[in-house]
Each structure stands twice: as C-alpha cells, then as structure tokens.
Design an enzyme around this catalytic site. Structure first.
Site: not given
Ligand code: NAP
Length: 266
Positions: A156, A160
């Site tokens: 990844h 992550k």
């Molecule tokens: P990311 O770019 O870091 O996005 C996460 C977002 O959530 C950031 O904007 C963060 O804000 C925000 N956040 C943090 N704490 C929060 C809260 N308490 N309330 C509301 N928003 C909050 O990460 P990503 O790559 O999009 O991934 C997000 C999640 O999805 C991860 O857990 C990843 O493992 C998962 N994922 C799942 C799949 C799937 O198919 N299921 C695929 C890809 C990723 P800040 O930037 O200000 O901290």
C-alpha cells in the site's frame, strides 16, 4: 422511488472525496451531509477541492448531523481511531453504516454486530470494496484447501495507518476456515532482523510493504511440490472501490444485521 439519503465521514480524504463525487452523481442517492472533526466551513462548496455546486453541510457531531439531515446511510472513510465511534453512534441513531475504514478489533466487530442485531439495522463493514479483491479472496480460500502453504504480501501507499491491511487480515481469516493448520517455514528458523518473516496469523505469514506510488495491491502465494500459485490483485486508483460503495449503500437498506466483508453479499 425515493433517493437514499447519504452522509459521508472523511469527505476530505482520498477515498472520501471520490465517494462524495460518486454519491453526488448517483441518480438514486442524495448526499445530505458530511461528518468531520473540525469546522472546515459551512458546506463542501466552501472547500477548494469541491465544485461550488456542492452545497452539502459539514457537521462535527453525529447527533446534530442526524437531527438536521436525517440520513439513511453513513459512509465512513476516516481512520482506525475514529471509525469505531462513528459506527456505534450511527447505529444508535438508527443510521445504517457502510464502513470502508479498516482497523477494527474482533471485540469491536462483535459489539457492533450485537447492536445491529438488536436494532435490526443493516451495517456493512467492507475491508475492500473492489470486486477484483473480493474475487482474489474467494480464489485464495479455494486454493488453500489444496495448497496449505501460503504467504500473503500486501502493498500500500505509505500514508496507510494500519498494518497489515484489513484485506490481508480478511484473506487470512478466510484461508484459516479451510486450511489444515500448520506453522510455516522451518521449525528452527531464526530472524536476524526482527520482522523479516512478517506477521504470524495462525502460522501463515503476512508481509506489509509501504511505498509512495502504490495504491492497494495484494499477492497470495501458495507453494507446493515444484510449483507456485500466485493470486494477485491491484487497485490502480480509487475508482476501483466506488462501484462497491454504491452497491453497499443500496444493499444496506435491505439488510437487518451486520455483515463483515463484501464477499458475503455478492
Ligand atoms: P485519508 O486520505 O487519510 O482520509 C481520511 C480522512 O478522514 C482525512 O481527510 C481525515 O482528516 C479524516 N478524518 C480523520 N479523523 C476524522 C474524524 N474523526 N471525523 C471525520 N473525518 C476524519 O485516507 P484514505 O486513503 O482516504 O483512506 C481512508 C480509510 O479507508 C482508511 O482506513 C483506509 O484503510 C480505508 N480504505 C478502504 C478501502 C476499501 O475498499 N474498503 C480502500 C481504500 C482505503 P485529516 O486529513 O485532517 O486527518
């Protein structure tokens, strides 16, 4: 037909922003609110990253969000610290969670499952929304019946937070259901660098690679007499997850309990 009212937590994130566009474009869905932890502006339109037409209000409290906008579904794409509370709060407020965030403990999953059952509310927790990744897991489970020597390598992007990935854990759990239990490698093997043999899940080894440039990739390697089977999936961009999210938002409306893993509903 009435459209499904959707709220998104994590809308500023890489996955969340894609999900915002997906819901906005979907003819059976309406994006009614987003949940954030900081006051980032009155609506998504106030953020540079979204078009001026996205007049979707931002809330920092789930309770206020639900009271003001009455969503049917909460899509969570945040992080392992926030997601458990979001899921629990949503269920308690009769909102159906569709959770893409990974990093739940077994105890948390069990507790959420109990709440969903009591409330007779649908809840989908999907470590991977990509159809190809679901197939990779299904095929890996099938192969493990015949080839019990298996190692998982997941790769990844380096932002992550959790390792191994939720997909790798889910794959290992599915394999565990059918594999003759065994401890992999030489009984007397020793690591000269700690972690060199990866994480141990029921005797299987799981390796996590983190590099900029990667999105989400996994190989499941099976070894046998004079042969090697590799089952590999690559998510090349976050579009690969969006049809799965839209599918889950529609499916969760018909469900009355928690389901962990998309393979259980497709
Ligand atoms: P990311 O770019 O870091 O996005 C996460 C977002 O959530 C950031 O904007 C963060 O804000 C925000 N956040 C943090 N704490 C929060 C809260 N308490 N309330 C509301 N928003 C909050 O990460 P990503 O790559 O999009 O991934 C997000 C999640 O999805 C991860 O857990 C990843 O493992 C998962 N994922 C799942 C799949 C799937 O198919 N299921 C695929 C890809 C990723 P800040 O930037 O200000 O901290």
């Amino acid at each position: 037909m009435m459209s499904i009212r959707v709220a998104i937590a994590g809308a500023r994130g890489k996955m969340g922003a894609e999900a915002v566009h997906t819901v906005m474009k979907h003819d059976k869905m309406e994006l009614v609110a987003v949940l954030d932890y900081k006051e980032v502006g009155k609506t998504l339109a106030d953020l540079d990253m979204f078009p001026a037409s996205y007049k979707v209000p931002v809330f920092t409290e789930m309770h206020d969000l639900v009271e003001a906008t009455a969503p049917d579904v909460l899509v969570d794409l945040t992080n392992p610290h926030a997601v458990y509370n979001h899921t629990k709060e949503a269920l308690n407020l009769n909102v159906r969670p569709v959770i893409g965030t990974t990093g739940f403990t077994d105890a948390q999953l069990e507790e959420l499952s109990t709440i969903a059952k009591e409330k007779e509310l649908g809840c989908i927790i999907a470590p991977n929304f990509a159809i190809g990744a679901i197939l990779m897991m299904k095929f890996a489970k099938e192969a493990a019946k015949y080839l019990p020597d298996v190692e998982i390598i997941e790769m990844h992007h380096d932002q992550k937070l959790d390792a191994p990935s939720g997909t790798a854990v889910k794959t290992a759990q599915l394999i565990q259901e059918v594999r003759a239990q065994k401890i992999q490698g030489h009984p007397e093997e020793k690591e000269t660098i700690k972690g060199a043999r990866g994480g141990d899940f029921d005797g299987m080894r799981v390796h996590s690679v983190r590099l900029p440039g990667l999105v989400a990739h996994q190989q499941v390697l099976f070894g046998g007499d004079g042969q090697l089977l590799t089952i590999r999936h690559d998510s090349l961009n976050r579009n690969s997850f969006m049809s799965g999210i839209a599918f889950c938002v529609e499916e969760v409306m018909k469900m009355d309990q928690l389901v962990y893993g998309l393979e259980n509903i497709i």
